[in-house]
Design an enzyme around this catalytic site. Sequence first.
Site, mmCIF file in Angstrom:
data_model
loop_
_atom_site.group_PDB
_atom_site.id
_atom_site.type_symbol
_atom_site.label_atom_id
_atom_site.label_comp_id
_atom_site.label_asym_id
_atom_site.label_seq_id
_atom_site.Cartn_x
_atom_site.Cartn_y
_atom_site.Cartn_z
ATOM 1 N N SER A 1 -25.153 -6.139 -32.058
ATOM 2 C CA SER A 1 -24.878 -7.308 -31.225
ATOM 3 C C SER A 1 -23.376 -7.608 -31.214
ATOM 4 O O SER A 1 -22.584 -6.763 -30.777
ATOM 5 C CB SER A 1 -25.716 -8.486 -31.712
ATOM 6 O OG SER A 1 -25.754 -9.516 -30.759
ATOM 7 N N ASP B 1 -34.714 -6.876 -24.425
ATOM 8 C CA ASP B 1 -33.672 -7.673 -25.080
ATOM 9 C C ASP B 1 -33.172 -8.711 -24.083
ATOM 10 O O ASP B 1 -32.520 -8.382 -23.093
ATOM 11 C CB ASP B 1 -32.530 -6.761 -25.526
ATOM 12 C CG ASP B 1 -31.493 -7.483 -26.366
ATOM 13 O OD1 ASP B 1 -31.427 -8.728 -26.313
ATOM 14 O OD2 ASP B 1 -30.734 -6.795 -27.080
ATOM 15 N N HIS C 1 -34.313 -8.012 -29.348
ATOM 16 C CA HIS C 1 -32.892 -7.834 -29.648
ATOM 17 C C HIS C 1 -32.630 -7.048 -30.928
ATOM 18 O O HIS C 1 -31.692 -6.250 -30.980
ATOM 19 C CB HIS C 1 -32.224 -9.202 -29.717
ATOM 20 C CG HIS C 1 -30.738 -9.143 -29.907
ATOM 21 N ND1 HIS C 1 -29.908 -8.385 -29.101
ATOM 22 C CD2 HIS C 1 -29.921 -9.752 -30.819
ATOM 23 C CE1 HIS C 1 -28.659 -8.527 -29.503
ATOM 24 N NE2 HIS C 1 -28.638 -9.339 -30.535
#
Length: 273
Positions: free
Chosen positions: A107, A218, A248
Amino acid sequence: MADAREHVLSGTRGTLTVREWPCERPRYVVLVVHGYGEHAGRYEELAGVLTGHGAAVYGPDHMGHGRSAGERVLIHDFEDVVMDVRAVAELATAAHPGLPVVMVGHSMGGLIAARYAQRYGAELAALVLSGPVIGQWETPRRLLAHAEVHGEIPDVPISPAALSRDPAVGAAYAADPLVWHGPMKRPTVQAFARTLETVAKDGAVRGLPLLWLHGEDDRLVPLPGSRVGVEELSGGAATVRIFPGARHEVFNETDRELVFADLKDFLDTVVGG
């Protein structure tokens, strides 16, 4: 897996807490670069997989995150975070000289890892990006546009359900006192926007093996936007694994054994089986 050790380093804006998951006879080193609002301790299971595969694993809590110093989730410049990660790399390579180094960024950590690779890619054996904030991520633009009109960043916390189809993952995240559950801060959002532009402008890290892992579902970092950035960063040469239905955090998903298997297969091509 041996118990994690803790190191405290001097970072660019205060002390950094670093977890080390040791391996008795490591073949390579992994640097785990965590995402926004969380901390390296959430990667315990991944670290166990990697130490079992022959890696010595290190993971810092970024400035303003976890047990590291700084106002919570405040990052003025991601170049500072890159330098902090470099300090962790120096710690790891001093302890394990000559071993190949792999960086795994998730991320926000994917953005940091991408920028690190642009600056120091010659020191890496491979780069792994999981749900990376890279390419056409629209969240900073939307948040800053809202702030221009209303004077502040909206308080839109991350939904625990967006992380994984495993409800235990969301419950643990919601109850974790080291996780930030408040709003994003304007300087951090501005730093995201600048660094997305910088990574896009600085171009590909050609010759560096790159594995991209992403959940098909996601909603925090949508797949199409990341695809643009990964293709630019890798020069179209990335190894791609998209997991149907996954959200995610693919390392915490219900099919994470498949994710771990793909990760180990990729690492075997880089550091040897």
